[in-house]
Design a protein around this motif. Sequence first.
Motif, PDB file in Angstrom:
ATOM      1  N   GLU A  54     -36.112  12.392  83.523  1.00  0.00           N
ATOM      2  CA  GLU A  54     -35.240  11.584  82.816  1.00  0.00           C
ATOM      3  C   GLU A  54     -35.780  10.518  81.969  1.00  0.00           C
ATOM      4  OE1 GLU A  54     -35.662  10.169  87.381  1.00  0.00           O
ATOM      5  OE2 GLU A  54     -35.414  12.178  86.228  1.00  0.00           O
ATOM      6  N   HIS A  55     -37.053  10.094  82.383  1.00  0.00           N
ATOM      7  CA  HIS A  55     -37.661   9.006  81.578  1.00  0.00           C
ATOM      8  C   HIS A  55     -38.155   9.718  80.175  1.00  0.00           C
ATOM      9  CE1 HIS A  55     -39.077   6.507  85.183  1.00  0.00           C
ATOM     10  NE2 HIS A  55     -37.570   6.662  85.090  1.00  0.00           N
ATOM     11  N   ARG A  56     -38.752  11.280  80.066  1.00  0.00           N
ATOM     12  CA  ARG A  56     -39.237  11.848  78.924  1.00  0.00           C
ATOM     13  C   ARG A  56     -38.024  12.099  78.176  1.00  0.00           C
ATOM     14  NH1 ARG A  56     -40.601  16.699  80.613  1.00  0.00           N
ATOM     15  NH2 ARG A  56     -40.013  16.559  82.881  1.00  0.00           N
ATOM     16  N   MET A  57     -36.699  12.337  78.637  1.00  0.00           N
ATOM     17  CA  MET A  57     -35.850  12.610  77.996  1.00  0.00           C
ATOM     18  C   MET A  57     -35.305  11.256  77.097  1.00  0.00           C
ATOM     19  SD  MET A  57     -33.446  14.937  80.091  1.00  0.00           S
ATOM     20  CE  MET A  57     -32.002  15.277  79.107  1.00  0.00           C
ATOM     21  N   ALA A  58     -35.421  10.136  77.933  1.00  0.00           N
ATOM     22  CA  ALA A  58     -34.974   8.883  77.318  1.00  0.00           C
ATOM     23  C   ALA A  58     -35.990   8.478  76.206  1.00  0.00           C
ATOM     24  CB  ALA A  58     -34.919   7.683  78.422  1.00  0.00           C
ATOM     25  N   ILE A  59     -37.210   8.808  76.459  1.00  0.00           N
ATOM     26  CA  ILE A  59     -38.265   8.585  75.271  1.00  0.00           C
ATOM     27  C   ILE A  59     -37.739   9.440  74.280  1.00  0.00           C
ATOM     28  CG2 ILE A  59     -40.475   8.904  74.599  1.00  0.00           C
ATOM     29  CD1 ILE A  59     -41.429   8.288  77.383  1.00  0.00           C
ATOM     30  N   VAL A  60     -37.644  10.627  74.394  1.00  0.00           N
ATOM     31  CA  VAL A  60     -37.363  11.537  73.052  1.00  0.00           C
ATOM     32  C   VAL A  60     -35.835  11.152  72.538  1.00  0.00           C
ATOM     33  CG1 VAL A  60     -36.788  14.004  72.386  1.00  0.00           C
ATOM     34  CG2 VAL A  60     -38.564  13.451  73.836  1.00  0.00           C
ATOM     35  N   LYS A  61     -35.205  10.864  73.212  1.00  0.00           N
ATOM     36  CA  LYS A  61     -33.692  10.453  72.602  1.00  0.00           C
ATOM     37  C   LYS A  61     -33.691   9.292  71.951  1.00  0.00           C
ATOM     38  CE  LYS A  61     -28.987  10.483  72.194  1.00  0.00           C
ATOM     39  NZ  LYS A  61     -28.703  11.292  70.885  1.00  0.00           N
ATOM     40  N   SER A  62     -34.610   8.261  72.181  1.00  0.00           N
ATOM     41  CA  SER A  62     -34.919   6.911  71.619  1.00  0.00           C
ATOM     42  C   SER A  62     -35.178   7.001  70.062  1.00  0.00           C
ATOM     43  CB  SER A  62     -35.807   6.102  72.260  1.00  0.00           C
ATOM     44  OG  SER A  62     -37.023   6.287  72.028  1.00  0.00           O
ATOM     45  N   LEU A  63     -35.863   8.369  69.856  1.00  0.00           N
ATOM     46  CA  LEU A  63     -36.211   8.470  68.036  1.00  0.00           C
ATOM     47  C   LEU A  63     -35.092   8.720  67.238  1.00  0.00           C
ATOM     48  CD1 LEU A  63     -39.100  10.816  69.185  1.00  0.00           C
ATOM     49  CD2 LEU A  63     -39.308   8.390  68.981  1.00  0.00           C
ATOM     50  N   ALA A  64     -35.361   8.060  66.121  1.00  0.00           N
ATOM     51  CA  ALA A  64     -34.111   8.015  65.068  1.00  0.00           C
ATOM     52  C   ALA A  64     -33.978   9.467  64.716  1.00  0.00           C
ATOM     53  CB  ALA A  64     -34.675   7.060  64.014  1.00  0.00           C
ATOM     54  N   CYS A  65     -35.106  10.316  64.682  1.00  0.00           N
ATOM     55  CA  CYS A  65     -34.915  11.646  64.079  1.00  0.00           C
ATOM     56  C   CYS A  65     -34.381  12.633  65.039  1.00  0.00           C
ATOM     57  CB  CYS A  65     -36.424  12.129  63.923  1.00  0.00           C
ATOM     58  SG  CYS A  65     -37.569  12.288  64.882  1.00  0.00           S
ATOM     59  N   VAL A  66     -34.115  12.313  66.408  1.00  0.00           N
ATOM     60  CA  VAL A  66     -33.325  13.289  67.375  1.00  0.00           C
ATOM     61  C   VAL A  66     -32.048  12.904  67.519  1.00  0.00           C
ATOM     62  CG1 VAL A  66     -33.686  13.965  69.738  1.00  0.00           C
ATOM     63  CG2 VAL A  66     -35.743  13.324  68.662  1.00  0.00           C
ATOM     64  N   ASP A  67     -31.234  13.882  67.562  1.00  0.00           N
ATOM     65  CA  ASP A  67     -29.519  13.741  67.630  1.00  0.00           C
ATOM     66  C   ASP A  67     -29.179  13.895  68.901  1.00  0.00           C
ATOM     67  OD1 ASP A  67     -28.964  13.180  64.720  1.00  0.00           O
ATOM     68  OD2 ASP A  67     -29.954  15.181  64.435  1.00  0.00           O
ATOM     69  N   GLU A  68     -29.918  15.013  69.670  1.00  0.00           N
ATOM     70  CA  GLU A  68     -29.327  15.386  71.098  1.00  0.00           C
ATOM     71  C   GLU A  68     -30.442  15.819  71.774  1.00  0.00           C
ATOM     72  OE1 GLU A  68     -26.289  18.936  72.424  1.00  0.00           O
ATOM     73  OE2 GLU A  68     -26.556  18.481  70.291  1.00  0.00           O
ATOM     74  N   VAL A  69     -30.411  15.526  73.111  1.00  0.00           N
ATOM     75  CA  VAL A  69     -31.399  16.071  74.073  1.00  0.00           C
ATOM     76  C   VAL A  69     -30.878  16.784  75.386  1.00  0.00           C
ATOM     77  CG1 VAL A  69     -33.182  15.119  75.723  1.00  0.00           C
ATOM     78  CG2 VAL A  69     -33.179  14.233  73.336  1.00  0.00           C
ATOM     79  N   PHE A  70     -31.259  17.651  75.909  1.00  0.00           N
ATOM     80  CA  PHE A  70     -30.879  18.260  77.014  1.00  0.00           C
ATOM     81  C   PHE A  70     -32.001  18.687  78.080  1.00  0.00           C
ATOM     82  CE2 PHE A  70     -31.468  21.866  74.108  1.00  0.00           C
ATOM     83  CZ  PHE A  70     -31.960  22.958  75.063  1.00  0.00           C
ATOM     84  N   VAL A  71     -31.770  19.214  78.913  1.00  0.00           N
ATOM     85  CA  VAL A  71     -32.750  19.606  80.054  1.00  0.00           C
ATOM     86  C   VAL A  71     -33.254  21.082  79.891  1.00  0.00           C
ATOM     87  CG1 VAL A  71     -33.597  19.557  82.270  1.00  0.00           C
ATOM     88  CG2 VAL A  71     -32.552  17.587  81.669  1.00  0.00           C
TER      89      VAL A  71
END
Length: 132
Positions: A54-71
């Motif tokens: 969940e922490h890794r997902m939050a880090i990736v999702k916080s990037l402006a270039c990323v629109d969507e994140v899933f496990v």
Amino acid sequence: MTRVITFGTFDVFHIGHVNMLVRAAEMGDHLTVGVSSDALNFSKKGRYPVYREEHRMAIVKSLACVDEVFVEESLELKGQYIKDHAADVLVMGDDWAGKFDHWGDLCEVVYLPRTAEVSTTDIIQSIREDLN
């Protein structure tokens, strides 16, 4: 609209991760990122990530270039993830070169060069050595 999908563990987030995600995003209009679950990482590498999923997902999702994140729960489900997220392009690091070519019937498969001299495994090993 061109939809791009990529996958990774993104543990001990570093400039190589940033470079990969920015380059993947530049290949389309929408970037979806599958972040490996803790259990999947253990099955691939024999160790759990330093940071929980969940922490890794939050880090990736916080990037402006990323629109969507899933496990990402399983390597065997990549084809289903490509379909579920209507991906036109699958982007992976060139350390995986050739391993996902069979998904070429679902989308374009692109392997991008890794950032030289940076590796999560090497970073973790260096920290362990410094602690001893």
